[in-house]
Write an enzyme that holds these catalytic residues in place. Structure first.
Site, short mmCIF file in Angstrom:
data_model
loop_
_atom_site.label_atom_id
_atom_site.label_comp_id
_atom_site.label_asym_id
_atom_site.label_seq_id
_atom_site.Cartn_x
_atom_site.Cartn_y
_atom_site.Cartn_z
N ARG A 32 31.25 70.47 6.46
CA ARG A 32 30.54 69.79 7.60
C ARG A 32 30.96 70.14 9.01
NH1 ARG A 32 28.34 64.71 5.28
NH2 ARG A 32 27.41 65.85 3.48
N ARG A 36 27.39 65.70 12.78
CA ARG A 36 27.31 64.87 13.97
C ARG A 36 28.41 64.85 14.80
NH1 ARG A 36 25.34 60.14 10.01
NH2 ARG A 36 27.01 61.39 8.65
N ASP A 81 21.69 71.14 2.25
CA ASP A 81 22.18 70.12 1.57
C ASP A 81 22.13 70.38 -0.12
OD1 ASP A 81 23.15 67.03 2.21
OD2 ASP A 81 22.19 67.02 0.44
O1 CP3 Z 1 28.60 71.98 8.02
C1 CP3 Z 1 28.35 71.91 6.65
O2 CP3 Z 1 28.90 71.72 5.82
C2 CP3 Z 1 26.87 72.31 6.36
C3 CP3 Z 1 26.04 71.59 5.50
C4 CP3 Z 1 26.07 70.47 4.50
C5 CP3 Z 1 25.54 69.41 4.51
N1 CP3 Z 1 25.16 68.72 3.29
C6 CP3 Z 1 24.49 68.99 5.62
C7 CP3 Z 1 24.43 67.42 6.17
C8 CP3 Z 1 26.69 70.86 3.21
C9 CP3 Z 1 27.57 71.87 2.67
C10 CP3 Z 1 26.20 69.56 2.66
C11 CP3 Z 1 26.45 69.13 1.13
C12 CP3 Z 1 26.48 67.96 0.56
N2 CP3 Z 1 25.57 67.11 0.90
C13 CP3 Z 1 27.38 67.41 -0.26
C14 CP3 Z 1 28.80 68.16 -0.89
C15 CP3 Z 1 29.69 68.06 0.13
C16 CP3 Z 1 30.34 66.90 0.41
O3 CP3 Z 1 30.36 66.34 1.57
O4 CP3 Z 1 31.19 66.17 -0.64
C17 CP3 Z 1 27.01 66.20 -0.72
C18 CP3 Z 1 27.47 65.17 -1.59
C19 CP3 Z 1 25.59 65.86 0.03
C20 CP3 Z 1 24.77 64.67 0.02
C21 CP3 Z 1 24.77 63.86 1.26
N3 CP3 Z 1 23.89 64.71 2.35
C22 CP3 Z 1 25.71 63.03 1.86
C23 CP3 Z 1 26.50 62.15 1.19
C24 CP3 Z 1 24.88 62.80 3.39
C25 CP3 Z 1 25.89 61.86 4.41
C26 CP3 Z 1 24.73 60.62 4.72
C27 CP3 Z 1 25.19 60.23 6.15
O5 CP3 Z 1 24.23 60.18 6.86
O6 CP3 Z 1 26.32 60.14 6.43
C28 CP3 Z 1 24.26 63.82 3.45
C29 CP3 Z 1 23.54 64.13 4.82
C30 CP3 Z 1 24.16 65.39 5.66
N4 CP3 Z 1 24.11 66.62 5.12
C31 CP3 Z 1 24.40 65.20 6.94
C32 CP3 Z 1 24.75 66.89 7.13
C33 CP3 Z 1 25.14 67.26 8.62
C34 CP3 Z 1 24.70 64.05 7.88
C35 CP3 Z 1 23.35 63.57 8.35
C36 CP3 Z 1 22.42 64.09 9.36
O7 CP3 Z 1 22.77 64.85 10.24
O8 CP3 Z 1 21.46 63.62 9.13
#
Ligand code: CP3
Length: 352
Positions: A32, A36, A81
């Protein structure tokens, strides 16, 4: 499409460390790292859902590059994602801000398997491949491809939203094992197709995110999950790039996760790296494992803990990372200093 003759950046510090080879400096990147916590991310991200941002290759390219520019990390991770493939085949998934993946009609019965047709990456996720190709042309460092592991994706499809108990997921595995394995088989195929296409488009390494595998006992992991994650990792082995296998709270599963076929295993902050080393076969590299709350707490909390991670990592077969993703409230200047610290540390230093 066949794999490129030789994937790019295989002599980089990051890939060398992932293979357990000697390096001049310990490589570092952050899960990540895009997102944000960065003002430049908030400035370009817009208000649409993250799945729409991912579907815009110019935007996704820019967001992936932002932390590389700011921090000088040794690897980039594709801005996408783990839910992208299931979304692309039309399962009906969205990602709610501040919540995570939500599924309108969760997986319930055998008929729902039909909602998980095979992924044709060029047709279903052309935007992902366009982003990878843009990035390969622009990046000074390796790009990490990734996919959600079948278990973690299955848990979202079954629960319909993030859970703390995984009751529906465990109910299916323990009451209808046949359907469980069929569901996992479909998700395994999706992960393989997605990873292969990203690497064929030029990614230099890949990471399988089984973020919630730590919810399982070792015996359940071995019976219900390991065979599928092993198939993912085996069916991408011929691509010749390092394979990373990551989960949270997986201290008791590290040996099994290495056994699934990964050359490098991600470790969260609950297991010290020197202890983790004793749980994986010799030659397995480790990635991690600073508690992400510490950079969010400030530099004073970060510095001594980061040095402890480096010492326990031992300077060889170690890629520095956090034990899970960067928290949104983290001050990016702390991560800037952290990258400097990791890069100033001598992996061959004799005083340890
Ligand atoms: O910088 C990075 O790591 C690259 C991108 C990335 C994202 N998601 C972008 C994202 C990666 C590698 C993921 C993988 C992902 N997505 C996982 C595995 C990694 C981990 O954290 O365990 C999981 C479980 C998800 C599912 C998911 N997507 C969650 C739990 C969330 C968070 C929701 C929130 O708003 O807090 C997301 C959304 C997400 N994916 C964001 C980002 C940057 C944040 C929301 C946004 O910017 O809109």
């Amino acid at each position: 499409m066949t794999a490129p003759a030789k994937p790019p950046h295989q002599d980089s510090r990051f890939v060398r460390a992932a293979r357990g080879e000697r390096v001049d400096r310990v490589p570092v990147w952050f899960m990540r790292q895009a997102g944000r916590s960065l003002p430049e991310y908030r400035a370009v991200r817009g208000s649409g859902t993250i799945l729409r941002a991912i579907a815009d290759p110019d935007l996704a390219t820019e967001i992936t590059l932002q932390p590389v520019r700011r921090y000088g990390v040794d690897a980039a991770i594709l801005y996408s994602d783990i839910m992208t493939p299931v979304h692309a085949v039309g399962f009906g998934v969205d990602i709610a801000p501040g919540v995570g993946p939500v599924v309108e009609h969760p997986f319930e019965r055998a008929e729902d398997l039909e909602r998980l047709r095979p992924l044709d990456p060029e047709a279903d996720t052309p935007y992902v491949l366009a982003t990878v190709r843009n990035l390969v042309a622009e990046l000074p460092c390796p790009l990490i491809a990734f996919a959600g592991a079948p278990f973690t994706v299955a848990s979202y499809l079954l629960e319909g939203r993030p859970t703390r108990t995984w009751v529906r997921t465990k109910a299916l595995m323990h009451t209808d094992e046949l359907l469980w394995h069929e569901l996992m088989g479909r998700l395994t195929d999706l992960a393989i197709a997605s990873l292969r296409s990203q690497v064929q488009a030029g990614a230099a390494a890949l990471q399988l995110f089984d973020s919630w595998a730590g919810a399982l006992s070792p015996q359940d992991y071995e019976r219900f999950v390991l065979p599928h994650s092993r198939r993912v990792l085996e069916e991408v082995a011929d691509l010749g790039v390092p394979r990373i296998h990551f989960g949270v709270s997986t201290g008791e599963l590290l040996g099994l996760m290495a056994d699934a076929g990964a050359g490098m295993v991600g470790v969260d902050w609950r297991t010290p790296l020197d202890v983790a080393r004793t749980r994986v076969p010799a030659g397995t590299a480790l990635q991690g494992n600073l508690d992400p709350a510490l950079p969010a707490a400030g530099w004073e909390a970060t510095e001594p803990a980061a040095l402890d991670v480096l010492r326990r990592g031992g300077g060889r077969g170690h890629v520095f990372n956090l034990g899970h993703g960067v928290l949104p409230e983290t001050d990016p200047s702390v991560l800037e200093r952290l990258v400097e610290l990791v890069h100033s540390w001598d992996p061959e230093g004799g005083d340890r």
